[in-house]
Design a protein around this motif. Structure first.
Motif, short mmCIF file in Angstrom:
data_model
loop_
_atom_site.label_atom_id
_atom_site.label_comp_id
_atom_site.label_asym_id
_atom_site.label_seq_id
_atom_site.Cartn_x
_atom_site.Cartn_y
_atom_site.Cartn_z
N LEU A 181 11.14 -2.62 9.90
CA LEU A 181 10.40 -3.81 10.30
C LEU A 181 9.53 -3.44 11.49
N GLU A 182 8.22 -3.65 11.37
CA GLU A 182 7.32 -3.35 12.48
C GLU A 182 7.51 -4.37 13.58
N LYS A 183 7.68 -3.90 14.81
CA LYS A 183 7.80 -4.76 15.99
C LYS A 183 6.86 -4.20 17.04
N GLY A 184 5.66 -4.77 17.13
CA GLY A 184 4.66 -4.25 18.06
C GLY A 184 4.31 -2.82 17.68
N GLN A 185 4.44 -1.92 18.63
CA GLN A 185 4.17 -0.49 18.38
C GLN A 185 5.44 0.26 18.02
N ASP A 186 6.45 -0.43 17.53
CA ASP A 186 7.75 0.17 17.27
C ASP A 186 8.25 -0.24 15.89
N THR A 187 9.43 0.26 15.53
CA THR A 187 10.05 -0.04 14.25
C THR A 187 11.52 -0.34 14.45
N LYS A 200 0.85 -1.19 0.00
CA LYS A 200 0.00 0.00 0.00
C LYS A 200 0.89 1.24 0.00
N VAL A 201 0.59 2.15 -0.92
CA VAL A 201 1.35 3.38 -1.05
C VAL A 201 0.45 4.55 -0.65
N GLN A 202 0.87 5.28 0.35
CA GLN A 202 0.10 6.45 0.79
C GLN A 202 0.44 7.66 -0.07
N GLU A 203 -0.36 8.69 0.09
CA GLU A 203 -0.16 9.93 -0.65
C GLU A 203 1.02 10.72 -0.07
N TRP A 204 1.55 11.64 -0.87
CA TRP A 204 2.59 12.55 -0.39
C TRP A 204 2.01 13.48 0.67
N LYS A 205 2.81 13.77 1.68
CA LYS A 205 2.42 14.71 2.73
C LYS A 205 3.59 15.63 3.03
N GLU A 206 3.28 16.74 3.68
CA GLU A 206 4.30 17.69 4.11
C GLU A 206 4.24 17.80 5.62
N GLY A 207 5.30 18.34 6.20
CA GLY A 207 5.31 18.55 7.64
C GLY A 207 5.79 17.33 8.39
N LYS A 208 5.55 17.35 9.68
CA LYS A 208 6.03 16.31 10.57
C LYS A 208 5.43 14.95 10.22
N VAL A 209 6.24 13.91 10.37
CA VAL A 209 5.77 12.54 10.17
C VAL A 209 5.15 12.10 11.50
N PRO A 210 3.83 11.89 11.55
CA PRO A 210 3.22 11.47 12.81
C PRO A 210 3.83 10.16 13.31
N LYS A 211 3.99 10.05 14.63
CA LYS A 211 4.61 8.86 15.22
C LYS A 211 3.95 7.57 14.77
N GLY A 212 2.65 7.57 14.58
CA GLY A 212 1.95 6.37 14.16
C GLY A 212 2.29 5.93 12.74
N GLN A 213 2.80 6.84 11.92
CA GLN A 213 3.15 6.52 10.55
C GLN A 213 4.49 5.78 10.45
N PHE A 214 5.44 6.14 11.32
CA PHE A 214 6.75 5.49 11.36
C PHE A 214 7.23 5.56 12.80
N LEU A 230 7.59 -12.46 4.60
CA LEU A 230 8.21 -13.33 5.61
C LEU A 230 7.41 -13.36 6.92
N ASN A 231 6.09 -13.28 6.80
CA ASN A 231 5.19 -13.27 7.97
C ASN A 231 5.43 -12.08 8.89
N GLU A 232 5.92 -10.99 8.34
CA GLU A 232 6.16 -9.75 9.09
C GLU A 232 5.56 -8.58 8.31
N ARG A 233 5.43 -7.43 9.01
CA ARG A 233 4.96 -6.20 8.37
C ARG A 233 6.13 -5.21 8.31
N PHE A 234 6.21 -4.52 7.17
CA PHE A 234 7.30 -3.57 6.93
C PHE A 234 6.73 -2.22 6.51
N ARG A 235 7.52 -1.19 6.74
CA ARG A 235 7.20 0.17 6.31
C ARG A 235 8.41 0.76 5.59
N VAL A 236 8.14 1.56 4.58
CA VAL A 236 9.19 2.33 3.93
C VAL A 236 8.78 3.79 4.02
#
Length: 173
Positions: free
Chosen positions: A90-96, A28-42, A67-73
């Motif tokens: 690599l998503e690890k619980g509520q962290d990266t 899934k590719v999100q739209e471009w945004k400006e400003g601070k990256v909210p903590k929930g996004q990364f 590989l049975n994991e969730r990733f973010r770029v």
């Protein structure tokens, strides 16, 4: 990518090359945004400010499963500064756990990566760079950048997709 060690380490381990070569699902590719990256996004638990981007920066997030994991770029782009980064986590619980930074910034060096060697699951979560585990490729140098900056909002995701080998389903990158 020459800098990557061979994958297929011990049971329960995962190398960066394993992640890159794995089949990706639910991209899934999100739209471009400006400003601070909210903590929930990364999410980075050890960083009070999260991912800080200043004026002139735009960013977007790509998520996928492998590989049975969730990733973010996290893709960050500043056209005025001529700076591009794609940060694989690599998503690890509520962290990266940040696995790799693929970057071009014309202030120094050409295309380069900062990446976790060996088992990425044991790297420090919650930080943008695990300074004890992260290596650079090619090796750091004082060589000025000789690459023309051709990254745009139109091709930034495609550059990350080529490096981390993902493909958005049902649409253009």
């Amino acid at each position: 990518m020459k800098f990557l060690a061979k994958g297929g380490g011990e049971a329960g381990s995962m190398d960066l090359v394993d992640v890159i070569r794995a089949e990706k699902r639910n991209v899934k590719v999100q739209e471009w945004k400006e400003g601070k990256v909210p903590k929930g996004q990364f999410p980075l638990s050890k960083s009070k400010a999260g991912v800080v981007v200043g004026r002139g920066w735009e960013w977007r997030i790509v998520t996928f499963e492998a590989l049975n994991e969730r990733f973010r770029v996290l893709i960050k782009l500043n056209l005025e500064r001529q700076y591009y980064a794609a940060v694989l986590g690599l998503e690890k619980g509520q962290d990266t756990i940040v696995l790799c930074h693929h970057e071009l910034h014309v202030s120094h060096r050409n295309w380069h990566c900062h990446y976790i060697r060996g088992n990425v699951t044991t790297a420090l979560p919650g930080v943008l760079r695990d300074m004890d585990r992260m290596s650079g490729w090619p090796r750091s140098s004082d060589t000025p950048c000789s690459v023309e900056f051709k990254v745009t909002k139109g091709n930034a995701v495609s550059i990350a997709a080529a490096r981390f080998q993902f493909q958005a389903q049902g649409g253009l990158l």
